[in-house]
Design a protein around this motif. Structure first.
Motif, PDB file in Angstrom:
ATOM      1  N   ASP A  21     -15.751 -70.574 -61.538  1.00  0.00           N
ATOM      2  CA  ASP A  21     -17.017 -70.875 -60.865  1.00  0.00           C
ATOM      3  C   ASP A  21     -17.715 -69.595 -60.413  1.00  0.00           C
ATOM      4  O   ASP A  21     -18.931 -69.441 -60.572  1.00  0.00           O
ATOM      5  CB  ASP A  21     -16.780 -71.793 -59.661  1.00  0.00           C
ATOM      6  CG  ASP A  21     -16.472 -73.216 -60.064  1.00  0.00           C
ATOM      7  OD1 ASP A  21     -16.740 -73.583 -61.225  1.00  0.00           O
ATOM      8  OD2 ASP A  21     -15.968 -73.988 -59.216  1.00  0.00           O
ATOM      9  N   THR A  22     -16.942 -68.686 -59.851  1.00  0.00           N
ATOM     10  CA  THR A  22     -17.504 -67.408 -59.406  1.00  0.00           C
ATOM     11  C   THR A  22     -17.988 -66.595 -60.593  1.00  0.00           C
ATOM     12  O   THR A  22     -19.051 -65.963 -60.549  1.00  0.00           O
ATOM     13  CB  THR A  22     -16.461 -66.618 -58.604  1.00  0.00           C
ATOM     14  OG1 THR A  22     -16.031 -67.393 -57.486  1.00  0.00           O
ATOM     15  CG2 THR A  22     -17.042 -65.305 -58.101  1.00  0.00           C
ATOM     16  N   TYR A  23     -17.207 -66.608 -61.656  1.00  0.00           N
ATOM     17  CA  TYR A  23     -17.558 -65.886 -62.871  1.00  0.00           C
ATOM     18  C   TYR A  23     -18.886 -66.395 -63.437  1.00  0.00           C
ATOM     19  O   TYR A  23     -19.778 -65.608 -63.767  1.00  0.00           O
ATOM     20  CB  TYR A  23     -16.448 -66.050 -63.908  1.00  0.00           C
ATOM     21  CG  TYR A  23     -16.703 -65.338 -65.225  1.00  0.00           C
ATOM     22  CD1 TYR A  23     -16.350 -64.008 -65.387  1.00  0.00           C
ATOM     23  CD2 TYR A  23     -17.294 -66.007 -66.295  1.00  0.00           C
ATOM     24  CE1 TYR A  23     -16.578 -63.348 -66.593  1.00  0.00           C
ATOM     25  CE2 TYR A  23     -17.529 -65.361 -67.501  1.00  0.00           C
ATOM     26  CZ  TYR A  23     -17.169 -64.034 -67.639  1.00  0.00           C
ATOM     27  OH  TYR A  23     -17.408 -63.389 -68.833  1.00  0.00           O
ATOM     28  N   LEU A  24     -19.029 -67.720 -63.541  1.00  0.00           N
ATOM     29  CA  LEU A  24     -20.254 -68.308 -64.081  1.00  0.00           C
ATOM     30  C   LEU A  24     -21.469 -67.934 -63.231  1.00  0.00           C
ATOM     31  O   LEU A  24     -22.532 -67.579 -63.764  1.00  0.00           O
ATOM     32  CB  LEU A  24     -20.122 -69.828 -64.161  1.00  0.00           C
ATOM     33  CG  LEU A  24     -19.130 -70.360 -65.199  1.00  0.00           C
ATOM     34  CD1 LEU A  24     -18.920 -71.864 -65.012  1.00  0.00           C
ATOM     35  CD2 LEU A  24     -19.611 -70.068 -66.616  1.00  0.00           C
ATOM     36  N   ALA A 232     -17.913 -79.166 -80.654  1.00  0.00           N
ATOM     37  CA  ALA A 232     -17.416 -79.917 -79.496  1.00  0.00           C
ATOM     38  C   ALA A 232     -18.492 -80.048 -78.434  1.00  0.00           C
ATOM     39  O   ALA A 232     -18.665 -81.110 -77.814  1.00  0.00           O
ATOM     40  CB  ALA A 232     -16.180 -79.225 -78.911  1.00  0.00           C
ATOM     41  N   PHE A 233     -19.259 -78.974 -78.220  1.00  0.00           N
ATOM     42  CA  PHE A 233     -20.349 -78.971 -77.243  1.00  0.00           C
ATOM     43  C   PHE A 233     -21.354 -80.072 -77.561  1.00  0.00           C
ATOM     44  O   PHE A 233     -21.796 -80.815 -76.679  1.00  0.00           O
ATOM     45  CB  PHE A 233     -21.028 -77.598 -77.271  1.00  0.00           C
ATOM     46  CG  PHE A 233     -22.104 -77.412 -76.240  1.00  0.00           C
ATOM     47  CD1 PHE A 233     -21.829 -76.769 -75.048  1.00  0.00           C
ATOM     48  CD2 PHE A 233     -23.406 -77.861 -76.457  1.00  0.00           C
ATOM     49  CE1 PHE A 233     -22.824 -76.582 -74.080  1.00  0.00           C
ATOM     50  CE2 PHE A 233     -24.401 -77.683 -75.511  1.00  0.00           C
ATOM     51  CZ  PHE A 233     -24.107 -77.047 -74.319  1.00  0.00           C
ATOM     52  N   ALA A 277     -13.995 -84.420 -79.721  1.00  0.00           N
ATOM     53  CA  ALA A 277     -14.329 -83.258 -78.900  1.00  0.00           C
ATOM     54  C   ALA A 277     -13.064 -82.512 -78.472  1.00  0.00           C
ATOM     55  O   ALA A 277     -13.023 -81.276 -78.474  1.00  0.00           O
ATOM     56  CB  ALA A 277     -15.132 -83.693 -77.685  1.00  0.00           C
ATOM     57  N   LYS A 278     -12.026 -83.251 -78.124  1.00  0.00           N
ATOM     58  CA  LYS A 278     -10.760 -82.625 -77.738  1.00  0.00           C
ATOM     59  C   LYS A 278     -10.116 -81.922 -78.926  1.00  0.00           C
ATOM     60  O   LYS A 278      -9.563 -80.823 -78.790  1.00  0.00           O
ATOM     61  CB  LYS A 278      -9.809 -83.683 -77.166  1.00  0.00           C
ATOM     62  CG  LYS A 278     -10.226 -84.219 -75.806  1.00  0.00           C
ATOM     63  CD  LYS A 278      -9.239 -85.262 -75.290  1.00  0.00           C
ATOM     64  CE  LYS A 278      -9.672 -85.794 -73.927  1.00  0.00           C
ATOM     65  NZ  LYS A 278      -8.748 -86.845 -73.429  1.00  0.00           N
ATOM     66  N   ARG A 279     -10.188 -82.550 -80.096  1.00  0.00           N
ATOM     67  CA  ARG A 279      -9.614 -81.933 -81.300  1.00  0.00           C
ATOM     68  C   ARG A 279     -10.320 -80.626 -81.633  1.00  0.00           C
ATOM     69  O   ARG A 279      -9.682 -79.603 -81.935  1.00  0.00           O
ATOM     70  CB  ARG A 279      -9.726 -82.899 -82.484  1.00  0.00           C
ATOM     71  CG  ARG A 279      -9.066 -82.378 -83.763  1.00  0.00           C
ATOM     72  CD  ARG A 279      -9.435 -83.208 -84.972  1.00  0.00           C
ATOM     73  NE  ARG A 279     -10.836 -83.021 -85.347  1.00  0.00           N
ATOM     74  CZ  ARG A 279     -11.300 -81.963 -86.007  1.00  0.00           C
ATOM     75  NH1 ARG A 279     -10.477 -80.977 -86.355  1.00  0.00           N
ATOM     76  NH2 ARG A 279     -12.577 -81.874 -86.317  1.00  0.00           N
ATOM     77  N   ASP A 302     -12.519 -75.057 -72.108  1.00  0.00           N
ATOM     78  CA  ASP A 302     -12.090 -76.235 -71.348  1.00  0.00           C
ATOM     79  C   ASP A 302     -13.183 -76.716 -70.402  1.00  0.00           C
ATOM     80  O   ASP A 302     -13.376 -77.931 -70.216  1.00  0.00           O
ATOM     81  CB  ASP A 302     -10.817 -75.914 -70.556  1.00  0.00           C
ATOM     82  CG  ASP A 302      -9.592 -75.801 -71.455  1.00  0.00           C
ATOM     83  OD1 ASP A 302      -9.591 -76.412 -72.538  1.00  0.00           O
ATOM     84  OD2 ASP A 302      -8.635 -75.104 -71.064  1.00  0.00           O
ATOM     85  N   TYR A 303     -13.898 -75.785 -69.829  1.00  0.00           N
ATOM     86  CA  TYR A 303     -15.007 -76.133 -68.935  1.00  0.00           C
ATOM     87  C   TYR A 303     -16.068 -76.945 -69.676  1.00  0.00           C
ATOM     88  O   TYR A 303     -16.569 -77.963 -69.173  1.00  0.00           O
ATOM     89  CB  TYR A 303     -15.610 -74.849 -68.373  1.00  0.00           C
ATOM     90  CG  TYR A 303     -16.939 -75.035 -67.666  1.00  0.00           C
ATOM     91  CD1 TYR A 303     -16.998 -75.490 -66.355  1.00  0.00           C
ATOM     92  CD2 TYR A 303     -18.134 -74.734 -68.318  1.00  0.00           C
ATOM     93  CE1 TYR A 303     -18.216 -75.652 -65.708  1.00  0.00           C
ATOM     94  CE2 TYR A 303     -19.357 -74.885 -67.681  1.00  0.00           C
ATOM     95  CZ  TYR A 303     -19.394 -75.349 -66.381  1.00  0.00           C
ATOM     96  OH  TYR A 303     -20.608 -75.518 -65.751  1.00  0.00           O
ATOM     97  N   LEU A 304     -16.416 -76.502 -70.887  1.00  0.00           N
ATOM     98  CA  LEU A 304     -17.443 -77.198 -71.661  1.00  0.00           C
ATOM     99  C   LEU A 304     -16.970 -78.574 -72.115  1.00  0.00           C
ATOM    100  O   LEU A 304     -17.750 -79.516 -72.199  1.00  0.00           O
ATOM    101  CB  LEU A 304     -17.851 -76.346 -72.862  1.00  0.00           C
ATOM    102  CG  LEU A 304     -18.620 -75.063 -72.512  1.00  0.00           C
ATOM    103  CD1 LEU A 304     -18.862 -74.231 -73.766  1.00  0.00           C
ATOM    104  CD2 LEU A 304     -19.940 -75.391 -71.829  1.00  0.00           C
ATOM    105  N   LEU A 305     -15.685 -78.698 -72.406  1.00  0.00           N
ATOM    106  CA  LEU A 305     -15.128 -79.990 -72.804  1.00  0.00           C
ATOM    107  C   LEU A 305     -15.198 -81.001 -71.680  1.00  0.00           C
ATOM    108  O   LEU A 305     -15.496 -82.180 -71.889  1.00  0.00           O
ATOM    109  CB  LEU A 305     -13.675 -79.822 -73.261  1.00  0.00           C
ATOM    110  CG  LEU A 305     -12.917 -81.122 -73.598  1.00  0.00           C
ATOM    111  CD1 LEU A 305     -13.538 -81.796 -74.822  1.00  0.00           C
ATOM    112  CD2 LEU A 305     -11.442 -80.827 -73.832  1.00  0.00           C
TER     113      LEU A 305
END
Length: 309
Positions: A21-24, A232-233, A277-279, A302-305
Motif C-alpha cells: 500500500d505504501t509502495y503504491l 488476467a487484468f 484469472a487465477k490460472r 496478486d494485488y491485481l487479481l
C-alpha cells in the motif's frame, strides 16, 4: 570481482520493507510529480487544450502501468529516476486511449476515474484533440529518456509505438467495436484483450526493464509476465463490470452487457472466469523465475487479481 556482502549487512535489506500500500502510494506520487513537470502548464496557449490534458491525466487513476514500469526497473537493478520517462510516456498513452474510448462514437461513457469524462466537460472536439496531444506528448517524454549500453532511444520509441499502434492497442479497440452485438469466440476475445489491455501492460514492463539495461533473458521474462498479467487484468475487469457498482468502479458498471459485448463471464461463466484469472496469474508468477528481485512484481500480480475496483 566485488565480494558479496552477507545478507544481514546488505544495504537493500537492512531497511524495513515497504508495504505494498505504501509502495503504491509513493510510486503514484512520484509519477504524478514527474507528469506535472513534463506536461505544459494549464495556462499555456491554447489553455483549453492544456487544461483538458491535465484534467484527464490527474483524474485520480491508480497509475498501475507506470508503477509496473518502475517495479520492473527495480527488479532488474535499475533506478526509478531513469525509468520515469518511460513510466510517464506509458501513462500518457493510456490516458489518451481512455479519452478516446469514452467518446460517443466509441463506448460512449459519461464517467471515468470517478468524474465526468473529457468530452462531457470540454466537448467532443477538444476531447479528440486532447487524446491526440497526449499520445504525441508521450513520445516527446520518451525521447528524453536515458540510453543504456543495450538500449537506445530508437528502441524505446519502437517499443511504445508498436504497442500503441495498429497491431495491438488500436487493433484491440477496432476488434472490440466490431464485436459489439455479436457472439465472439474465445480466440477472438483473446485477440481483443491482448491488444486492448495486455499490450500496454507488456510494454510498461519491457520499457522498465530496458531502462535498467536488463538482459534479453530478463526482458523476455517481463514480456511473458506481462502477457499473462494483462489478460488476467482484463478478465477481472470483465468480472467487476457485472459485480460492482459504478460508484465503486469510478466508471459506468454494466457497460459490456448493455453493449452486448462478449466477455469471459458471458462466454464461460463467472466461476470459470475467476478460475481463468487465477490460472493466468499463476502463469505470470512462473514467468518471473529468471528474475531474482521480482518480489514486488509478484505482489502486484496478486494485488491485481484480488482487486475490487
Amino acid at each position: 570481482m566485488q565480494a558479496m556482502l552477507p545478507k544481514k549487512f546488505d544495504p537493500v535489506h537492512h531497511l524495513p520493507p515497504m508495504s505494498l500500500d505504501t509502495y503504491l502510494l509513493d510510486r503514484s506520487k512520484t509519477v504524478d510529480a514527474a507528469l506535472n513537470r513534463f506536461l505544459p502548464r494549464a495556462t499555456t496557449k491554447p489553455a483549453t487544450l492544456h487544461k483538458a490534458m491535465r484534467y484527464s491525466i490527474f483524474a485520480g487513476g491508480k497509475r498501475m502501468r507506470p508503477i509496473l514500469t518502475l517495479a520492473a526497473a527495480e527488479a532488474c537493478g535499475g533506478e526509478i529516476e531513469d525509468a520515469l520517462y518511460a513510466a510517464c510516456a506509458v501513462e500518457c498513452v493510456h490516458t489518451y486511449s481512455l479519452i478516446h474510448d469514452d467518446l460517443p462514437c466509441m463506448d460512449d461513457d459519461d464517467f471515468r476515474r470517478g468524474r465526468p469524462t473529457s468530452h462531457k466537460v470540454f466537448g467532443e472536439g477538444i476531447a479528440v484533440l486532447t487524446g491526440d496531444a497526449l499520445v504525441t506528448q508521450a513520445f516527446d517524454i520518451l525521447a528524453q529518456a536515458k540510453e543504456t549500453p543495450r538500449y537506445k532511444i530508437r528502441d524505446y520509441i519502437l517499443e511504445l509505438s508498436g504497442a500503441a499502434g495498429s497491431l495491438y492497442l488500436i487493433a484491440g479497440q477496432v476488434a472490440d467495436l466490431e464485436a459489439e452485438g455479436k457472439k465472439s469466440t474465445r480466440s477472438e476475445l483473446r485477440f481483443i484483450h491482448e491488444g486492448k489491455t495486455a499490450a500496454m501492460i507488456v510494454v510498461s514492463l519491457r520499457l522498465g526493464g530496458m531502462s535498467a539495461n536488463a538482459t534479453p533473458k530478463a526482458v523476455l521474462a517481463l514480456t511473458e509476465f506481462g502477457k499473462n498479467l494483462g489478460l488476467a487484468f482484463q478478465v477481472i475487469d470483465d468480472i467487476l463490470d457485472i459485480t460492482q457498482t459504478s460508484e465503486k468502479l469510478g466508471k459506468s458498471a454494466g457497460k459490456d452487457v448493455a453493449a452486448q459485448k462478449t466477455t469471459y463471464p458471458s462466454l464461460i461463466g463467472l466461476k470459470a472466469a475467476r478460475a481463468e484469472a487465477k490460472r493466468l496469474t499463476s502463469a505470470a508468477h512462473k514467468a518471473l523465475d529468471p528474475i531474482r528481485k521480482a518480489d514486488r512484481l509478484h505482489e502486484l500480480a496478486d494485488y491485481l487479481l484480488n482487486r475490487e475496483y
